[in-house]
Write a protein that holds these residues in place. Structure first.
Motif, short mmCIF file in Angstrom:
data_model
loop_
_atom_site.label_atom_id
_atom_site.label_comp_id
_atom_site.label_asym_id
_atom_site.label_seq_id
_atom_site.Cartn_x
_atom_site.Cartn_y
_atom_site.Cartn_z
N ALA A 1 -3.49 -5.39 1.38
CA ALA A 1 -2.07 -5.04 1.45
C ALA A 1 -1.37 -5.81 2.57
O ALA A 1 -1.95 -6.09 3.62
N ASP A 2 -0.09 -6.13 2.31
CA ASP A 2 0.76 -6.79 3.31
C ASP A 2 1.63 -5.79 4.06
O ASP A 2 1.90 -5.95 5.25
N LEU A 3 2.12 -4.78 3.34
CA LEU A 3 2.99 -3.76 3.93
C LEU A 3 2.52 -2.39 3.46
O LEU A 3 2.12 -2.23 2.29
N ALA A 4 2.60 -1.40 4.32
CA ALA A 4 2.25 -0.02 3.97
C ALA A 4 3.47 0.86 4.16
O ALA A 4 4.16 0.78 5.19
N LEU A 5 3.74 1.70 3.18
CA LEU A 5 4.91 2.56 3.22
C LEU A 5 4.74 3.66 2.18
O LEU A 5 3.83 3.62 1.35
N SER A 6 5.64 4.63 2.20
CA SER A 6 5.60 5.66 1.17
C SER A 6 6.64 5.36 0.09
O SER A 6 7.52 4.51 0.27
N VAL A 7 6.54 6.09 -1.01
CA VAL A 7 7.49 5.89 -2.11
C VAL A 7 8.91 6.21 -1.66
O VAL A 7 9.88 5.70 -2.22
N GLU B 1 0.36 6.12 -6.27
CA GLU B 1 -0.37 5.78 -5.06
C GLU B 1 -1.26 4.55 -5.25
O GLU B 1 -1.70 4.25 -6.35
N GLY B 2 -1.48 3.85 -4.14
CA GLY B 2 -2.40 2.72 -4.18
C GLY B 2 -1.69 1.40 -3.92
O GLY B 2 -0.56 1.36 -3.44
N ARG B 3 -2.37 0.32 -4.28
CA ARG B 3 -1.86 -1.02 -4.00
C ARG B 3 -1.18 -1.61 -5.24
O ARG B 3 -1.70 -1.53 -6.35
N TRP B 4 -0.03 -2.21 -4.99
CA TRP B 4 0.77 -2.84 -6.04
C TRP B 4 1.17 -4.23 -5.58
O TRP B 4 1.64 -4.40 -4.45
N ARG B 5 1.01 -5.20 -6.47
CA ARG B 5 1.47 -6.56 -6.16
C ARG B 5 2.79 -6.82 -6.87
O ARG B 5 2.86 -6.78 -8.10
N LEU B 6 3.80 -7.08 -6.09
CA LEU B 6 5.13 -7.40 -6.60
C LEU B 6 5.37 -8.89 -6.45
O LEU B 6 5.27 -9.43 -5.34
N THR B 7 5.67 -9.57 -7.55
CA THR B 7 6.10 -10.97 -7.51
C THR B 7 7.42 -11.05 -8.26
O THR B 7 7.61 -10.41 -9.30
N GLY B 8 8.36 -11.82 -7.73
CA GLY B 8 9.64 -11.91 -8.40
C GLY B 8 10.61 -12.81 -7.68
O GLY B 8 10.35 -13.33 -6.60
N ASP B 9 11.79 -12.96 -8.32
CA ASP B 9 12.87 -13.76 -7.75
C ASP B 9 14.16 -13.32 -8.43
O ASP B 9 14.22 -12.22 -8.99
N ALA B 10 15.17 -14.19 -8.42
CA ALA B 10 16.46 -13.83 -8.98
C ALA B 10 16.46 -13.76 -10.51
O ALA B 10 17.41 -13.26 -11.11
N GLU C 1 0.89 -1.17 0.00
CA GLU C 1 0.00 0.00 0.00
C GLU C 1 0.93 1.22 0.00
O GLU C 1 1.62 1.48 0.99
N VAL C 2 0.97 1.94 -1.12
CA VAL C 2 1.98 2.98 -1.32
C VAL C 2 1.35 4.37 -1.23
O VAL C 2 0.33 4.65 -1.86
N GLU C 3 2.00 5.22 -0.48
CA GLU C 3 1.63 6.64 -0.40
C GLU C 3 2.61 7.45 -1.25
O GLU C 3 3.83 7.29 -1.12
N ASP C 4 2.10 8.30 -2.12
CA ASP C 4 2.95 9.16 -2.94
C ASP C 4 2.16 10.42 -3.29
O ASP C 4 1.55 10.53 -4.35
N VAL C 5 2.19 11.37 -2.40
CA VAL C 5 1.41 12.60 -2.57
C VAL C 5 1.93 13.41 -3.75
O VAL C 5 1.15 14.00 -4.50
N PHE C 6 3.25 13.45 -3.92
CA PHE C 6 3.82 14.32 -4.96
C PHE C 6 3.66 13.74 -6.35
O PHE C 6 3.56 14.48 -7.33
N CYS C 7 3.66 12.42 -6.48
CA CYS C 7 3.43 11.76 -7.78
C CYS C 7 2.27 10.79 -7.59
O CYS C 7 2.47 9.58 -7.44
N PRO C 8 1.04 11.29 -7.60
CA PRO C 8 -0.12 10.46 -7.22
C PRO C 8 -0.37 9.28 -8.13
O PRO C 8 -1.10 8.35 -7.74
N TRP C 9 0.24 9.26 -9.33
CA TRP C 9 0.05 8.10 -10.20
C TRP C 9 0.67 6.83 -9.60
O TRP C 9 0.38 5.72 -10.05
N GLY D 1 9.51 2.95 12.19
CA GLY D 1 8.10 3.27 12.03
C GLY D 1 7.72 3.75 10.65
O GLY D 1 6.61 4.24 10.44
N ARG D 2 8.61 3.58 9.68
CA ARG D 2 8.35 4.08 8.34
C ARG D 2 7.78 3.02 7.39
O ARG D 2 7.39 3.34 6.28
N VAL D 3 7.80 1.78 7.80
CA VAL D 3 7.12 0.69 7.09
C VAL D 3 6.22 -0.01 8.10
O VAL D 3 6.67 -0.35 9.19
N ARG D 4 4.95 -0.22 7.74
CA ARG D 4 4.00 -0.86 8.65
C ARG D 4 3.62 -2.24 8.12
O ARG D 4 3.27 -2.39 6.94
#
Length: 419
Positions: free
Chosen positions: A364-370, A343-352, A333-341, A390-393
């Protein structure tokens, strides 16, 4: 009445792309904002050549330039070795006569909109004052090590093969291309390094006499195997004496090598230069291997300083551009006031091997800002550490322990030179 007057002053200023014939006025404003000290002609000429006019902004109050900002077109190494198009934000200033009128914010707003339109997922900068750029979404992603090695008390333990490396003293410009070839081979191996575009090979050779402050001209030694340059160091020597004898300082500019023996040979050379008692380092990786060669790290006065600040401009593209040390499947769950595009929920899947990052409506699993994502992006800052501040919840129990290691890097990220 005060607010109306402020608005009137703001309306008088014009923000526009820099024209080539305006460069001297624009650059003079930058120099004044940074203290107004005289700048050597060769340094000024280099920055004039490197300036990308269509990516540079000026704010004008009539004929006076009152704000500057540029953006070099770089490619930045990210974890996994990809070279990602990146805007290198530079030459940012606001005239002291025009503070607190929203000029910096207007330039940052226009610049990030431009970077997005250019299709560059990242913006990066080095900050004269780190407190400034967090509000625009930049996070401190790399640190640099500074040190002063007391070579009168410290000895080096070098690996086998060091004595087989040939060292040769050369004029720096005579081996520029060979040194650039070594640098280019190393870029993909460390996040934070910049692939140097044509013209940037002159930056490490910049050596104005007026800036030496009692030191020698720039010196260079190359390491060779079978006639091929496999490493190099550039440095200055500042002679100094007291009643007990010589105690000069070797001021290191850069050192790169392709193998441990060549690397150690160059460090041993620097620590053995006659009439000196100290090697001073201004910017090295925090995991630089010299720290394991020295006999006594306490006599090296090691300290750290913030270096590269990273801003995710296109969050999805940026997170897809790098790889991850462990398999990851997380919803941010991403906060980005300055670049609002962003903001919102993003699902990241990946590996090496690769990654995907898409918008989602899943919980959401984690909440943080950009800003936190920028800090963690190159693998030098852990999400767990940011959570401790306290910057990642953590919104799902166990998510932080799963995700934080994935964002790591085998080697510490490092910016090899400023811009």
């Amino acid at each position: 009445m005060g607010t109306d007057a402020s608005n009137t002053r703001a309306e008088r200023t014009e923000l526009r792309v820099l024209r080539q014939d305006e460069w001297n006025t624009w650059y003079d404003n930058l120099v004044t904002a940074f203290g107004g000290l005289h700048e050597p002609p060769e340094e000024r000429e280099l920055w004039s050549r490197l300036t990308e006019f269509d990516r540079s902004l000026g704010v004008w109050d009539g004929d006076a330039c009152v704000g500057t900002a540029g953006a070099f077109s770089f490619r930045l190494t990210v974890p996994g070795g990809a070279s990602v198009p990146t805007a290198g934000v530079t030459m940012v200033s606001v005239a002291a006569t025009h503070r607190r009128r929203g000029i910096l914010t207007s330039m940052m707003r226009r610049q990030l909109d431009d970077v997005r339109s250019w299709g560059e997922p990242l913006a990066v900068l080095t900050a004269s004052e780190p407190v400034i750029y967090g509000r625009f979404g930049y996070g401190i992603a790399t640190m640099k090590t500074m040190a002063e090695i007391d070579t009168t008390r410290v000895r080096l333990s070098v690996p086998p093969g060091t004595d087989d490396v040939r060292l040769r003293f050369v004029e720096p410009g005579a081996v520029r291309d060979q040194c650039e070839a070594v640098y280019a081979r190393l870029v993909a191996g460390r996040p934070g390094m910049l692939a140097r575009r044509p013209g940037w090979e002159d930056l490490p050779l910049l050596d104005p006499e007026s800036e030496r402050k009692g030191s020698s001209p720039l010196q260079c030694v190359v390491a060779e195997r079978d006639g091929e340059v496999v490493g190099y160091t550039r440095y200055f020597v500042k002679p100094e004496w007291d009643g007990q004898g010589p105690k000069g300082t070797v001021r290191l500019r850069d050192l790169e090598a392709l193998d441990p023996a060549s690397y150690a040979a160059l460090w041993r050379y620097l620590c053995d230069i006659d009439l000196t008692g100290k090697v001073a380092l201004h910017s090295r990786p925090v995991d630089d291997a010299w720290q394991h060669l020295v006999s006594d790290i306490r006599r090296c006065a090691v300290r750290q300083h913030d270096s590269l600040h990273v801003r995710l401009v296109d969050l999805g593209a940026a997170l897809e551009a790098r790889t991850y040390q462990t398999p990851v499947d997380v919803v941010f769950e991403v906060e980005d006031v300055f670049c609002p595009w962003n903001e919102g929920r993003w699902r990241l899947t990946g590996d090496a091997k690769g990654a995907s990052c898409k918008r989602t409506e899943e919980p959401a699993d984690l909440a943080l800002s950009v800003r936190e994502l920028g800090a963690a992006y190159l693998g030098g800052v852990s999400l767990a550490s940011l959570a401790g501040a306290g910057r990642v919840r953590e919104l799902r129990a166990g998510a932080l322990a799963e995700v934080s290691p994935a964002f790591g890097s085998t080697v510490a990220p490092w910016l090899p030179h400023g811009f």
